[in-house]
Write a protein that holds these residues in place. Structure first.
Motif, PDB file in Angstrom:
ATOM      1  N   LEU A 270      53.901  34.820  29.760  1.00  0.00           N
ATOM      2  CA  LEU A 270      52.914  34.850  30.833  1.00  0.00           C
ATOM      3  C   LEU A 270      52.592  36.293  31.180  1.00  0.00           C
ATOM      4  CD1 LEU A 270      51.344  33.106  32.878  1.00  0.00           C
ATOM      5  CD2 LEU A 270      53.246  33.433  34.437  1.00  0.00           C
ATOM      6  N   VAL A 271      51.314  36.629  31.205  1.00  0.00           N
ATOM      7  CA  VAL A 271      50.881  37.987  31.517  1.00  0.00           C
ATOM      8  C   VAL A 271      50.231  37.980  32.896  1.00  0.00           C
ATOM      9  CG1 VAL A 271      49.363  39.876  30.830  1.00  0.00           C
ATOM     10  CG2 VAL A 271      50.480  38.485  29.093  1.00  0.00           C
ATOM     11  N   ILE A 272      50.730  38.800  33.803  1.00  0.00           N
ATOM     12  CA  ILE A 272      50.206  38.894  35.160  1.00  0.00           C
ATOM     13  C   ILE A 272      49.389  40.168  35.277  1.00  0.00           C
ATOM     14  CG2 ILE A 272      50.777  38.998  37.608  1.00  0.00           C
ATOM     15  CD1 ILE A 272      51.525  36.368  36.331  1.00  0.00           C
ATOM     16  N   HIS A 273      48.188  40.053  35.814  1.00  0.00           N
ATOM     17  CA  HIS A 273      47.307  41.206  35.994  1.00  0.00           C
ATOM     18  C   HIS A 273      47.917  42.183  36.993  1.00  0.00           C
ATOM     19  CE1 HIS A 273      43.752  43.449  37.251  1.00  0.00           C
ATOM     20  NE2 HIS A 273      43.255  43.130  36.070  1.00  0.00           N
ATOM     21  N   LYS A 274      47.755  43.456  36.745  1.00  0.00           N
ATOM     22  CA  LYS A 274      48.389  44.496  37.548  1.00  0.00           C
ATOM     23  C   LYS A 274      48.020  44.415  39.025  1.00  0.00           C
ATOM     24  CE  LYS A 274      48.639  49.516  37.799  1.00  0.00           C
ATOM     25  NZ  LYS A 274      48.157  50.756  37.217  1.00  0.00           N
ATOM     26  N   TRP A 275      46.770  44.180  39.355  1.00  0.00           N
ATOM     27  CA  TRP A 275      46.321  44.210  40.753  1.00  0.00           C
ATOM     28  C   TRP A 275      46.088  42.825  41.333  1.00  0.00           C
ATOM     29  CZ3 TRP A 275      46.886  48.539  43.265  1.00  0.00           C
ATOM     30  CH2 TRP A 275      46.926  49.715  42.547  1.00  0.00           C
ATOM     31  N   ARG A 276      46.482  41.775  40.657  1.00  0.00           N
ATOM     32  CA  ARG A 276      46.191  40.425  41.140  1.00  0.00           C
ATOM     33  C   ARG A 276      46.809  40.137  42.499  1.00  0.00           C
ATOM     34  NH1 ARG A 276      45.062  35.042  38.413  1.00  0.00           N
ATOM     35  NH2 ARG A 276      45.321  33.645  40.158  1.00  0.00           N
ATOM     36  N   TRP A 277      48.010  40.628  42.755  1.00  0.00           N
ATOM     37  CA  TRP A 277      48.667  40.342  44.019  1.00  0.00           C
ATOM     38  C   TRP A 277      47.881  40.910  45.191  1.00  0.00           C
ATOM     39  CZ3 TRP A 277      50.388  44.193  47.264  1.00  0.00           C
ATOM     40  CH2 TRP A 277      50.436  45.479  46.726  1.00  0.00           C
ATOM     41  N   VAL A 278      47.183  42.025  45.009  1.00  0.00           N
ATOM     42  CA  VAL A 278      46.374  42.599  46.079  1.00  0.00           C
ATOM     43  C   VAL A 278      45.218  41.659  46.408  1.00  0.00           C
ATOM     44  CG1 VAL A 278      44.912  44.546  46.724  1.00  0.00           C
ATOM     45  CG2 VAL A 278      46.987  44.952  45.422  1.00  0.00           C
ATOM     46  N   VAL A 279      44.569  41.151  45.393  1.00  0.00           N
ATOM     47  CA  VAL A 279      43.445  40.233  45.598  1.00  0.00           C
ATOM     48  C   VAL A 279      43.927  38.941  46.239  1.00  0.00           C
ATOM     49  CG1 VAL A 279      41.663  38.900  44.424  1.00  0.00           C
ATOM     50  CG2 VAL A 279      42.168  41.228  43.684  1.00  0.00           C
ATOM     51  N   GLU A 280      45.008  38.371  45.722  1.00  0.00           N
ATOM     52  CA  GLU A 280      45.535  37.119  46.261  1.00  0.00           C
ATOM     53  C   GLU A 280      45.975  37.278  47.707  1.00  0.00           C
ATOM     54  OE1 GLU A 280      45.557  34.164  44.849  1.00  0.00           O
ATOM     55  OE2 GLU A 280      44.679  34.904  42.991  1.00  0.00           O
ATOM     56  N   ARG A 281      46.623  38.387  48.034  1.00  0.00           N
ATOM     57  CA  ARG A 281      47.073  38.637  49.402  1.00  0.00           C
ATOM     58  C   ARG A 281      45.886  38.758  50.343  1.00  0.00           C
ATOM     59  NH1 ARG A 281      49.484  44.281  50.064  1.00  0.00           N
ATOM     60  NH2 ARG A 281      47.274  44.688  49.940  1.00  0.00           N
ATOM     61  N   THR A 282      44.844  39.478  49.924  1.00  0.00           N
ATOM     62  CA  THR A 282      43.668  39.668  50.766  1.00  0.00           C
ATOM     63  C   THR A 282      42.949  38.341  51.006  1.00  0.00           C
ATOM     64  OG1 THR A 282      43.415  41.894  49.878  1.00  0.00           O
ATOM     65  CG2 THR A 282      41.530  40.956  51.026  1.00  0.00           C
ATOM     66  N   ILE A 283      42.795  37.534  49.968  1.00  0.00           N
ATOM     67  CA  ILE A 283      42.157  36.228  50.120  1.00  0.00           C
ATOM     68  C   ILE A 283      42.982  35.344  51.050  1.00  0.00           C
ATOM     69  CG2 ILE A 283      41.556  34.108  48.890  1.00  0.00           C
ATOM     70  CD1 ILE A 283      40.762  35.935  46.520  1.00  0.00           C
ATOM     71  N   SER A 284      44.296  35.429  50.957  1.00  0.00           N
ATOM     72  CA  SER A 284      45.162  34.657  51.842  1.00  0.00           C
ATOM     73  C   SER A 284      44.990  35.084  53.291  1.00  0.00           C
ATOM     74  CB  SER A 284      46.614  34.825  51.415  1.00  0.00           C
ATOM     75  OG  SER A 284      47.472  34.208  52.332  1.00  0.00           O
ATOM     76  N   TRP A 285      44.943  36.377  53.542  1.00  0.00           N
ATOM     77  CA  TRP A 285      44.734  36.873  54.915  1.00  0.00           C
ATOM     78  C   TRP A 285      43.401  36.391  55.469  1.00  0.00           C
ATOM     79  CZ3 TRP A 285      46.177  42.578  53.640  1.00  0.00           C
ATOM     80  CH2 TRP A 285      47.566  42.714  53.628  1.00  0.00           C
ATOM     81  N   LEU A 286      42.352  36.428  54.646  1.00  0.00           N
ATOM     82  CA  LEU A 286      41.039  35.992  55.107  1.00  0.00           C
ATOM     83  C   LEU A 286      41.017  34.485  55.343  1.00  0.00           C
ATOM     84  CD1 LEU A 286      38.688  38.122  52.849  1.00  0.00           C
ATOM     85  CD2 LEU A 286      39.251  38.496  55.248  1.00  0.00           C
ATOM     86  N   GLY A 287      41.780  33.733  54.556  1.00  0.00           N
ATOM     87  CA  GLY A 287      41.835  32.288  54.722  1.00  0.00           C
ATOM     88  C   GLY A 287      42.492  31.844  56.004  1.00  0.00           C
ATOM     89  N   ASN A 288      43.257  32.727  56.638  1.00  0.00           N
ATOM     90  CA  ASN A 288      43.907  32.398  57.910  1.00  0.00           C
ATOM     91  C   ASN A 288      42.930  32.394  59.074  1.00  0.00           C
ATOM     92  OD1 ASN A 288      46.425  32.084  56.777  1.00  0.00           O
ATOM     93  ND2 ASN A 288      46.953  34.225  57.032  1.00  0.00           N
ATOM     94  N   ASN A 289      41.722  32.864  58.870  1.00  0.00           N
ATOM     95  CA  ASN A 289      40.709  32.865  59.913  1.00  0.00           C
ATOM     96  C   ASN A 289      39.863  31.606  59.787  1.00  0.00           C
ATOM     97  OD1 ASN A 289      40.825  35.669  61.239  1.00  0.00           O
ATOM     98  ND2 ASN A 289      41.035  36.042  59.057  1.00  0.00           N
ATOM     99  N   ARG A 290      39.764  30.872  60.875  1.00  0.00           N
ATOM    100  CA  ARG A 290      39.077  29.583  60.860  1.00  0.00           C
ATOM    101  C   ARG A 290      37.636  29.717  60.376  1.00  0.00           C
ATOM    102  NH1 ARG A 290      35.949  26.927  64.623  1.00  0.00           N
ATOM    103  NH2 ARG A 290      36.280  28.642  66.073  1.00  0.00           N
ATOM    104  N   ARG A 291      36.954  30.767  60.809  1.00  0.00           N
ATOM    105  CA  ARG A 291      35.546  30.929  60.457  1.00  0.00           C
ATOM    106  C   ARG A 291      35.365  31.227  58.968  1.00  0.00           C
ATOM    107  NH1 ARG A 291      30.932  31.673  64.023  1.00  0.00           N
ATOM    108  NH2 ARG A 291      29.207  31.637  62.578  1.00  0.00           N
ATOM    109  N   LEU A 292      36.382  31.811  58.335  1.00  0.00           N
ATOM    110  CA  LEU A 292      36.269  32.166  56.928  1.00  0.00           C
ATOM    111  C   LEU A 292      36.900  31.132  55.993  1.00  0.00           C
ATOM    112  CD1 LEU A 292      37.021  35.961  57.250  1.00  0.00           C
ATOM    113  CD2 LEU A 292      34.806  34.862  56.985  1.00  0.00           C
ATOM    114  N   ALA A 293      37.480  30.071  56.561  1.00  0.00           N
ATOM    115  CA  ALA A 293      38.118  29.055  55.732  1.00  0.00           C
ATOM    116  C   ALA A 293      37.083  28.267  54.921  1.00  0.00           C
ATOM    117  CB  ALA A 293      38.938  28.107  56.598  1.00  0.00           C
TER     118      ALA A 293
END
Length: 90
Positions: free
Chosen positions: A39-62
């Motif tokens: 399995l190959v994991i992209h170098k910066w994927r965790w940054v993108v996933e973390r940011t999307i997760s933070w934005l998903g915690n906002n009701r208006r952005l869900a």
């Protein structure tokens, strides 16, 4: 901005000219793809996933409630500002 091969071509040129940003297209194996049986994991994927997760915690952005790009972008900025303020004043 880091992107995969699906955002190449005309879309990449538009981003670079209209928004004056540098777009890096990764041609290496992208995350969740098997390369030589591993399995190959992209170098910066965790940054993108973390940011999307933070934005998903906002009701208006869900969900995609916004009708204009400007209002959607504004709520993303508000979500990041809100998160930063919470972090500073803990």
């Amino acid at each position: 901005m880091y992107a995969d091969k699906t955002l190449g071509g005309h879309f990449k040129e538009q981003l670079e000219t209209i928004y004056d940003m540098r777009v890096v297209i990764w041609t290496n194996p992208v995350s969740n793809h098997l390369a030589d049986g591993k399995l190959v994991i992209h170098k910066w994927r965790w940054v993108v996933e973390r940011t999307i997760s933070w934005l998903g915690n906002n009701r208006r952005l869900a969900k995609d409630y916004e009708r204009t790009l400007l209002s959607a972008r504004s709520f993303i900025w508000i979500a990041h500002i809100r998160r930063t303020i919470k972090r500073v004043f803990r």
